[in-house]
Scaffold this motif. Sequence first.
Motif, mmCIF file in Angstrom:
data_model
loop_
_atom_site.group_PDB
_atom_site.id
_atom_site.type_symbol
_atom_site.label_atom_id
_atom_site.label_comp_id
_atom_site.label_asym_id
_atom_site.label_seq_id
_atom_site.Cartn_x
_atom_site.Cartn_y
_atom_site.Cartn_z
ATOM 1 N N ARG A 48 -5.463 12.921 -0.438
ATOM 2 C CA ARG A 48 -4.477 11.812 0.469
ATOM 3 C C ARG A 48 -3.144 11.793 1.260
ATOM 4 O O ARG A 48 -2.249 12.372 0.120
ATOM 5 N N GLY A 49 -2.967 12.559 2.635
ATOM 6 C CA GLY A 49 -1.707 12.153 3.442
ATOM 7 C C GLY A 49 -1.086 11.228 2.279
ATOM 8 O O GLY A 49 -1.383 9.927 2.718
ATOM 9 N N GLY A 50 0.404 11.494 2.132
ATOM 10 C CA GLY A 50 2.232 10.865 1.762
ATOM 11 C C GLY A 50 2.025 9.339 3.256
ATOM 12 O O GLY A 50 1.995 8.499 3.257
ATOM 13 N N ARG A 51 0.948 10.146 3.866
ATOM 14 C CA ARG A 51 1.559 8.988 5.513
ATOM 15 C C ARG A 51 0.512 7.165 4.944
ATOM 16 O O ARG A 51 0.880 5.894 5.630
ATOM 17 N N ALA A 52 -0.689 7.971 5.002
ATOM 18 C CA ALA A 52 -1.938 7.009 4.681
ATOM 19 C C ALA A 52 -1.375 6.298 3.412
ATOM 20 O O ALA A 52 -1.581 5.123 3.479
ATOM 21 N N LEU A 53 -1.388 6.872 2.604
ATOM 22 C CA LEU A 53 -1.375 6.157 2.041
ATOM 23 C C LEU A 53 -0.029 4.770 1.580
ATOM 24 O O LEU A 53 -0.078 4.177 1.278
ATOM 25 N N GLU A 54 0.529 5.198 2.666
ATOM 26 C CA GLU A 54 2.051 4.673 2.355
ATOM 27 C C GLU A 54 2.056 3.569 3.533
ATOM 28 O O GLU A 54 2.346 2.080 2.906
ATOM 29 N N LEU A 55 0.587 3.913 4.356
ATOM 30 C CA LEU A 55 0.248 2.817 5.113
ATOM 31 C C LEU A 55 -0.838 1.911 5.077
ATOM 32 O O LEU A 55 -1.226 0.748 5.001
ATOM 33 N N HIS A 56 -1.241 2.135 4.209
ATOM 34 C CA HIS A 56 -1.913 1.633 2.274
ATOM 35 C C HIS A 56 -3.846 1.835 3.438
ATOM 36 O O HIS A 56 -4.536 0.684 3.782
ATOM 37 N N ILE A 57 -3.681 2.948 4.023
ATOM 38 C CA ILE A 57 -5.427 2.878 5.031
ATOM 39 C C ILE A 57 -6.450 3.610 3.872
ATOM 40 O O ILE A 57 -6.050 4.138 3.059
ATOM 41 N N PRO A 58 -7.937 2.475 3.751
ATOM 42 C CA PRO A 58 -8.248 2.877 3.118
ATOM 43 C C PRO A 58 -8.553 4.554 2.796
ATOM 44 O O PRO A 58 -8.749 4.792 4.249
#
Length: 493
Positions: free
Chosen positions: A442-452
């Motif tokens: 899972r990409g860092g940005r996706a995790l930062e933005l809490h995108i499931p």
Amino acid sequence: MQGASESADLWRLTVQHSPIGMALVGVDGRPLMVNRALCDMLGYDEPQLARMGFPEFTHPDDVDADVALFGRTLAGEIDSYRLRKRYLHADGRIVWGDLSVALVRHADGEPQHFIAQLLDVTEQQEHQERLKAAKADADRERQTLEAIFETVNVGLLLIGSDGRYERMNRRHLETMNLPFPDGHEGSAGQLGHVYYLDGKTLMGKEDMPSYRAAQGEEFDDYRYWVGDDPVTRAAFSTSARQMRGPSGERIGAALAYQEITDLMRAMQVKDEFVSSVSHELRTPLTSVLGFLEILCDDEEIPPGAQAQLRVVQRNAVRLQSLLSDLLQVGQDVEGGLQLRRTDVDLARLVRYAVEAARPQADKRRVSIAVDVPDDLRLSVDEQRIRQVVDNLVSNAVKYTGDGGSVTVVLRRDSEGVVLEVSDTGIGIAPDEVDQVFTRFFRGGRALELHIPGTGLGLDIVSSIVAAHGGAVSLESELGRGSTFRVTLPFSGL
Ligand code: ADP
């Protein structure tokens, strides 16, 4: 008499103009006569030198040796001597000289004077010192490399440009027996008990890491199994780099073999675990969904409870889709995807997939533009390719913020059918571009933005596309958007 004085003049002239420094030195060590070359060498004029004893313009550390030899010559122990020593130039710098000294005696044996000849060897000396220092550096470097070569826990092999084995370390030697129990002839590409990652197919010569390196290839983390017995088999990850001479010509290659058996076995266990858990969960979940459907249609259930049941149903459906992703990954692990190819109109398939994604896109205020031909037929597994399009389009919508746009293009080119899904979303960092197709990444940005997400979608996309003989590529810029490009070859037609 005339003749003697002429020859003395001639001698004086020769001495004065000799390129070698020359001096007549008295028995007290004072120069009686010095030539021009010697004056130039030491930076003093003749009268200055005549006033000095030679210890005065000799480097302090070399005075004793010279004085001792001078004394021994005077004492008659030796007739002459030669010494390489340092002089002090008038400007303070050191001049290296190769000094030859001979003592001239009177007829009665009394010492008369010394004849000294001095060759400036500063450059030669400096050159020798530089050479010595360079050699010491090279020796140190070689010893360090030697120590590293032998102590690292990685097998190292050097092959020549003709593919002959030139050198290997102890670690590599120890592991050679597994793939080559009958010995190795020392040449790249020898076949042995080397298997591809399926653990069943013997590796062909062109794919052997040493052969690939001998052909000029460079690679990293090239994985395979070695050993005849599946129980004691070891997995290796190999990297290769080319070695080049001063003018860029290939002089050989270096290979590093790292054993990764434990890692591979752990990954196998994890995959088997994921696969068996998802199988086990599927049956009860199917039953839950079945009864939920009956309940949702039951008119006797009060409307409040109905609404709650719909929420339960929605979440159970989501669970089912997660499980089906996990199952698919499991299938991939168990021996490749089985495709059911039929003649499919991909244009229609893409239009339907986009329509299915539209409600979600509308909710996120993301517009979707579609550019597909009326009809584009290819022999593919319809359900799997639909999964590919669904995953790419839903990712594009999911990773694009309010007001962004997604464009889906389907076209034919010389090699096959190309599907492009572009978005103006969050994009992917350059160092993550190669990893997004890795399972569970899972990409860092996706995790930062809490995108499931689960990190499974793109792994599934790439294995379905690969099973069709196609390829997926990605161009992305963080903060600007991404374009995923799938190419499916015509050969499937
Ligand atoms: P998931 O979306 O469930 O996390 P995927 O395998 O589909 O799993 O994607 C892996 C990762 O790749 C995502 O977590 C995200 O970081 C990144 N990614 C995939 N598609 C996009 C996209 N269109 N834009 C930006 N990042 C994306």
